[in-house]
Every structure is written in structure tokens, then in C-alpha cells.
Design a protein around this motif. Structure first.
Motif, PDB file in Angstrom:
ATOM      1  N   VAL A 295      38.986 -65.064 -43.614  1.00 29.82           N
ATOM      2  CA  VAL A 295      37.890 -64.425 -44.350  1.00 29.82           C
ATOM      3  C   VAL A 295      38.256 -64.428 -45.828  1.00 29.82           C
ATOM      4  O   VAL A 295      39.217 -63.784 -46.243  1.00 29.82           O
ATOM      5  N   ILE A 296      37.507 -65.183 -46.624  1.00 30.96           N
ATOM      6  CA  ILE A 296      37.842 -65.327 -48.041  1.00 30.96           C
ATOM      7  C   ILE A 296      36.933 -64.499 -48.941  1.00 30.96           C
ATOM      8  O   ILE A 296      37.183 -64.401 -50.137  1.00 30.96           O
ATOM      9  N   HIS A 297      35.883 -63.919 -48.382  1.00 32.50           N
ATOM     10  CA  HIS A 297      34.971 -63.112 -49.186  1.00 32.50           C
ATOM     11  C   HIS A 297      35.249 -61.629 -48.958  1.00 32.50           C
ATOM     12  O   HIS A 297      35.535 -61.204 -47.838  1.00 32.50           O
ATOM     13  N   PRO A 298      35.179 -60.825 -50.022  1.00 25.22           N
ATOM     14  CA  PRO A 298      35.404 -59.381 -49.858  1.00 25.22           C
ATOM     15  C   PRO A 298      34.384 -58.773 -48.897  1.00 25.22           C
ATOM     16  O   PRO A 298      33.237 -59.216 -48.826  1.00 25.22           O
ATOM     17  N   LEU A 299      34.830 -57.768 -48.189  1.00 23.06           N
ATOM     18  CA  LEU A 299      33.967 -57.049 -47.259  1.00 23.06           C
ATOM     19  C   LEU A 299      33.807 -55.613 -47.729  1.00 23.06           C
ATOM     20  O   LEU A 299      34.739 -55.013 -48.258  1.00 23.06           O
ATOM     21  N   SER A 300      32.626 -55.057 -47.536  1.00 22.53           N
ATOM     22  CA  SER A 300      32.388 -53.650 -47.841  1.00 22.53           C
ATOM     23  C   SER A 300      31.530 -53.061 -46.735  1.00 22.53           C
ATOM     24  O   SER A 300      30.812 -53.788 -46.038  1.00 22.53           O
ATOM     25  N   SER A 301      31.601 -51.751 -46.569  1.00 24.59           N
ATOM     26  CA  SER A 301      30.844 -51.098 -45.505  1.00 24.59           C
ATOM     27  C   SER A 301      30.185 -49.842 -46.047  1.00 24.59           C
ATOM     28  O   SER A 301      30.855 -48.852 -46.338  1.00 24.59           O
ATOM     29  N   PRO A 302      28.862 -49.864 -46.218  1.00 25.38           N
ATOM     30  CA  PRO A 302      28.164 -48.650 -46.663  1.00 25.38           C
ATOM     31  C   PRO A 302      28.239 -47.571 -45.598  1.00 25.38           C
ATOM     32  O   PRO A 302      28.553 -47.832 -44.433  1.00 25.38           O
ATOM     33  N   SER A 303      27.942 -46.354 -45.996  1.00 30.33           N
ATOM     34  CA  SER A 303      28.074 -45.229 -45.074  1.00 30.33           C
ATOM     35  C   SER A 303      26.891 -45.089 -44.116  1.00 30.33           C
ATOM     36  O   SER A 303      26.973 -44.354 -43.144  1.00 30.33           O
ATOM     37  N   ASN A 304      25.788 -45.802 -44.389  1.00 32.31           N
ATOM     38  CA  ASN A 304      24.638 -45.720 -43.488  1.00 32.31           C
ATOM     39  C   ASN A 304      25.009 -46.144 -42.076  1.00 32.31           C
ATOM     40  O   ASN A 304      25.854 -47.007 -41.878  1.00 32.31           O
ATOM     41  N   ARG A 305      24.339 -45.543 -41.118  1.00 34.08           N
ATOM     42  CA  ARG A 305      24.345 -46.055 -39.757  1.00 34.08           C
ATOM     43  C   ARG A 305      22.952 -46.597 -39.462  1.00 34.08           C
ATOM     44  O   ARG A 305      21.954 -45.995 -39.858  1.00 34.08           O
ATOM     45  N   PHE A 306      22.922 -47.725 -38.756  1.00 39.55           N
ATOM     46  CA  PHE A 306      21.670 -48.444 -38.587  1.00 39.55           C
ATOM     47  C   PHE A 306      21.266 -48.521 -37.120  1.00 39.55           C
ATOM     48  O   PHE A 306      22.108 -48.453 -36.218  1.00 39.55           O
ATOM     49  N   CYS A 307      19.981 -48.691 -36.909  1.00 38.87           N
ATOM     50  CA  CYS A 307      19.463 -48.950 -35.577  1.00 38.87           C
ATOM     51  C   CYS A 307      18.675 -50.252 -35.625  1.00 38.87           C
ATOM     52  O   CYS A 307      18.129 -50.638 -36.664  1.00 38.87           O
ATOM     53  N   VAL A 308      18.647 -50.938 -34.509  1.00 44.59           N
ATOM     54  CA  VAL A 308      17.865 -52.159 -34.356  1.00 44.59           C
ATOM     55  C   VAL A 308      16.839 -51.869 -33.275  1.00 44.59           C
ATOM     56  O   VAL A 308      17.196 -51.548 -32.137  1.00 44.59           O
ATOM     57  N   THR A 309      15.577 -51.955 -33.621  1.00 44.59           N
ATOM     58  CA  THR A 309      14.546 -51.478 -32.715  1.00 44.59           C
ATOM     59  C   THR A 309      13.306 -52.358 -32.800  1.00 44.59           C
ATOM     60  O   THR A 309      13.285 -53.388 -33.489  1.00 44.59           O
ATOM     61  N   SER A 310      12.270 -51.963 -32.089  1.00 44.87           N
ATOM     62  CA  SER A 310      11.025 -52.718 -32.059  1.00 44.87           C
ATOM     63  C   SER A 310       9.892 -51.766 -31.718  1.00 44.87           C
ATOM     64  O   SER A 310      10.124 -50.577 -31.455  1.00 44.87           O
TER      65      SER A 310
END
Length: 381
Positions: free
Chosen positions: A175-190
Motif C-alpha cells: 500500500v503506497i497511498h496514505p490511508l485515513s479513517s473518518p469517525s463516521n459510521r456508515f450503513c449500506v441500504t436500499s
């Protein structure tokens, strides 16, 4: 397994946040009045940087010609891996981590660019139309390759790529690109398309106007939240990706969710916009297709000078295998994931907390009917 080449010819475009009012009429028509158009494949994703639009050629005609629309100078085709036959909507989806070794890695080894779009129903792998012969040749030993023509699934023709094609050696992809993680939690829905009118006003507010809402719990860099919302309407099926705060604005009885109600943590890939290597960048407006205008992404925002004259193809920086860099380690660790590429950044969603049974049942082809996970996947689709 089968690899389906869908018949949609797609455009990938970007609109700056401040320019979105110029496009809301066409975007609202594509999202909420699709019966008035011939569009069958439409996706709109908002990030902190811009809006990314993926749309078929028929839907692209609904967008105004404007210098504020940055368009990748290539036509893209959507690939879909399915098991059990049928279309993506009636077959059990495989998942990004399950296709990492069989699809994403081999294409990366051949330096073939991909653009990923995970939805509630399935995962789409977008490749440039001109790369299709190399794609089919690369994957023909692993898959039965079928093509959708006028709504019918038929065997794909042999495109005959042999000369000069060398099977590459397997390589390590750090992995050569920096990674970041926002504090949001997400849902995947329909939701059922028949219920779309009931939430149309709310959806329009979320998609186009929520930037003006000062909600410190849903926005604000000080608490680590980012703005991310994705809406897809593909062949009549709706997919929504949103954070929990946005989900709470919707009537709970209208949204489909997995049986576990699991949430997802985002990993953003790239310290600065990944963007595109080359752009069609000429003074003023540049014609890319009849009636369509484009402009290059803003060079200062990309963090580099782009002094390019004449006609060039836009090439995603995934030519070095950005999707593969992320999906292969997740696959090795058996971590289920969604993956959404946008014009400037890539985004992976991983289960929180990770469970072997993550990314389980989704709504099936008939509304709220839930499909069981494929046998042997431990609940992972």
C-alpha cells in the motif's frame, strides 16, 4: 463463476461542490424521474471534495454542457461477477474481497485500470471500453464470460488478443497511498423504488442542500466526520450509502438493511486527490463529445501542475493497482468490504466490528425479500 459485461456505455464525471446548482435539474430527473429518461445506470456520490457522477450515455444527455463538468475522456463498461446465473439483481453477489484475487489482481498485473462501484445489490468493476479485449483475455481462464445485448445474456465473442500478451509474474503490491479513517459510521441500504416519492424531498435535501445545515454531530472537521453520500439507481434498483446521522433522518420502515443491522467504517485512500494522470486541458472550453464540454480538475487542488496541451486520454492512477493494493490484504484477512471509487479519492468500507459473517443478506430482486449468503462464504456475499 460468470463474468457479465453489461451493455451500458458509461461516462465518469466530476462537478465541484460550488457548481452543483447548475446540474441539479438534470440530476433530479435522473434520480427521481427515471421513467422520463432512457437512463438505466446512474450513480451520484458526494465527498468533501466534489460530486462524482457515473452515468450511461443516455443519462449523460440530461446534463447541461458546461465548463464546470470534468469528464474522463474514455467510455467505461461495467463488469459484474455473479454466481448461480441470471442477472446481477437475481444472482447471489460475490463481493470485493472474493474477487480480489480472481479479477482485480490479474487486471492490475496487466496494468489495466479499474473504477469500482459497490452497491447494496452487487459490485461493479468499471473498465475502459478500449481495454475490453485485454480484460476478457486476462480473465477468460477463470470465468465464463457473457455479454448483455439488448437485455439478453449471450456468450461474449472471442476478441482474439494473443500477440504481445504476456502473462505477468505475481508481484507484491504494498500500500503506497496514505490511508485515513473518518469517525463516521456508515450503513449500506436500499429502498423499494415505489416508495421513492415518499422520501423524494428528504433525499433531494440530503443530496444537494445539506451542506448548508450546521449540524456539529454530522459535520465539522473537529470531530473527524466527513461528508459522504452515495445514491445509485441501476436497472431499477436503488442503493444508498450514508452515515448513521443521515440514516436517522429517514423513516426506518422504508430502508432495507441486513439482518444484523451492521455498520461500516470507512478507509479513505490517498493523501491528496488521486485524480487522473492526464487531462484534456486547453484554454477555455474543450469539446469531448457532441454537445458535451469538459474542463480539467483544478490543478492546485490536485497538488501538482498540469501543463498539458492538445488531446490526451484521462488515465486513472489505478494503473498501479490502487484497488488491488487495498482489496488483496482485506481478502487475505477475510475481511468483507465495499469499495467505491470517486473522481479524486477511493473509499473502502469495512465491517465494524469485523465479524466473519459480515456483509451478509441483502434485499433480493423482489423488494424486501432477503437472500441468504452464498454457501461456504460464512455470511460474506
Amino acid at each position: 463463476m460468470e463474468l457479465h459485461i453489461l451493455e451500458h456505455r458509461l461516462q465518469v464525471a466530476s462537478v465541484a461542490k460550488e457548481s452543483i446548482p447548475l446540474f441539479t435539474y438534470g440530476l433530479i430527473k435522473l434520480a427521481f424521474l427515471s421513467s422520463k429518461t432512457r437512463c438505466k445506470f446512474f450513480s451520484l456520490t458526494e465527498t468533501p471534495e466534489d460530486y462524482t457522477i457515473i452515468v450511461d450515455e443516455e443519462g449523460f444527455l440530461e446534463l447541461p454542457s458546461s465548463e464546470h463538468l470534468s469528464v474522463a475522456d474514455a467510455t467505461w463498461l461495467a463488469l459484474n461477477v455473479v454466481s448461480g446465473g441470471g442477472s446481477f439483481s437475481s444472482s447471489q453477489p460475490i463481493g470485493v474481497t472474493k474477487i480480489a484475487k480472481s479479477v482485480i489482481a490479474p487486471l492490475a498485473d496487466q496494468n489495466i485500470s479499474v473504477f469500482m462501484l459497490s452497491t447494496y445489490q452487487t459490485d461493479f468493476i468499471l473498465v475502459r471500453e478500449r481495454d475490453l479485449p485485454f480484460v476478457t483475455h486476462t480473465l477468460s481462464s477463470e470465468f465464463t464470460i457473457l455479454r448483455v445485448v439488448n437485455g439478453e445474456t449471450v456468450a461474449a465473442e472471442n476478441l482474439g488478443i494473443t500477440n504481445g500478451f504476456v502473462k505477468p509474474k505475481m508481484v507484491q503490491r504494498p500500500v503506497i497511498h496514505p490511508l485515513s479513517s473518518p469517525s463516521n459510521r456508515f450503513c449500506v441500504t436500499s429502498l423499494d423504488p415505489d416508495t421513492l416519492p415518499a422520501v423524494a424531498t428528504l433525499l433531494m435535501d440530503v443530496m444537494f442542500y445539506s451542506n448548508g445545515v450546521k449540524d456539529p454531530m454530522a459535520a465539522g472537521e473537529d470531530c473527524g466526520h466527513i461528508r459522504f453520500f452515495s445514491f445509485s439507481l441501476i436497472e431499477g434498483y436503488i442503493s444508498l450509502v450514508m452515515d448513521v446521522q443521515t440514516q436517522q433522518r429517514f423513516p426506518s420502515n422504508l430502508l432495507f438493511t441486513s439482518a444484523s443491522g451492521e455498520l461500516w467504517k470507512m478507509v479513505r485512500i490517498g493523501g491528496q486527490p488521486l485524480g487522473f494522470d492526464r487531462v484534456k486541458n486547453v484554454p477555455g472550453k474543450a469539446q469531448t463529445a457532441p454537445g458535451t464540454m469538459m474542463s480539467a480538475p483544478d490543478a492546485p487542488r490536485l497538488g501538482r501542475e498540469m501543463e498539458v496541451a492538445g488531446h490526451f486520454d484521462l488515465r486513472p492512477k489505478d494503473e498501479c493497482g490502487i484497488v488491488a493494493q487495498i482489496s488483496e490484504p482485506l481478502a487475505a484477512a477475510d475481511i468483507p468490504a465495499y469499495y467505491i471509487s470517486t473522481f479524486k479519492f477511493d473509499h473502502a468500507l469495512v465491517s465494524v466490528p469485523h465479524r466473519p459473517g459480515g456483509r451478509g443478506v441483502r434485499a433480493g430482486a423482489h423488494g424486501s425479500c432477503l437472500l441468504p449468503p452464498p454457501a461456504g462464504t460464512g455470511g460474506e456475499h
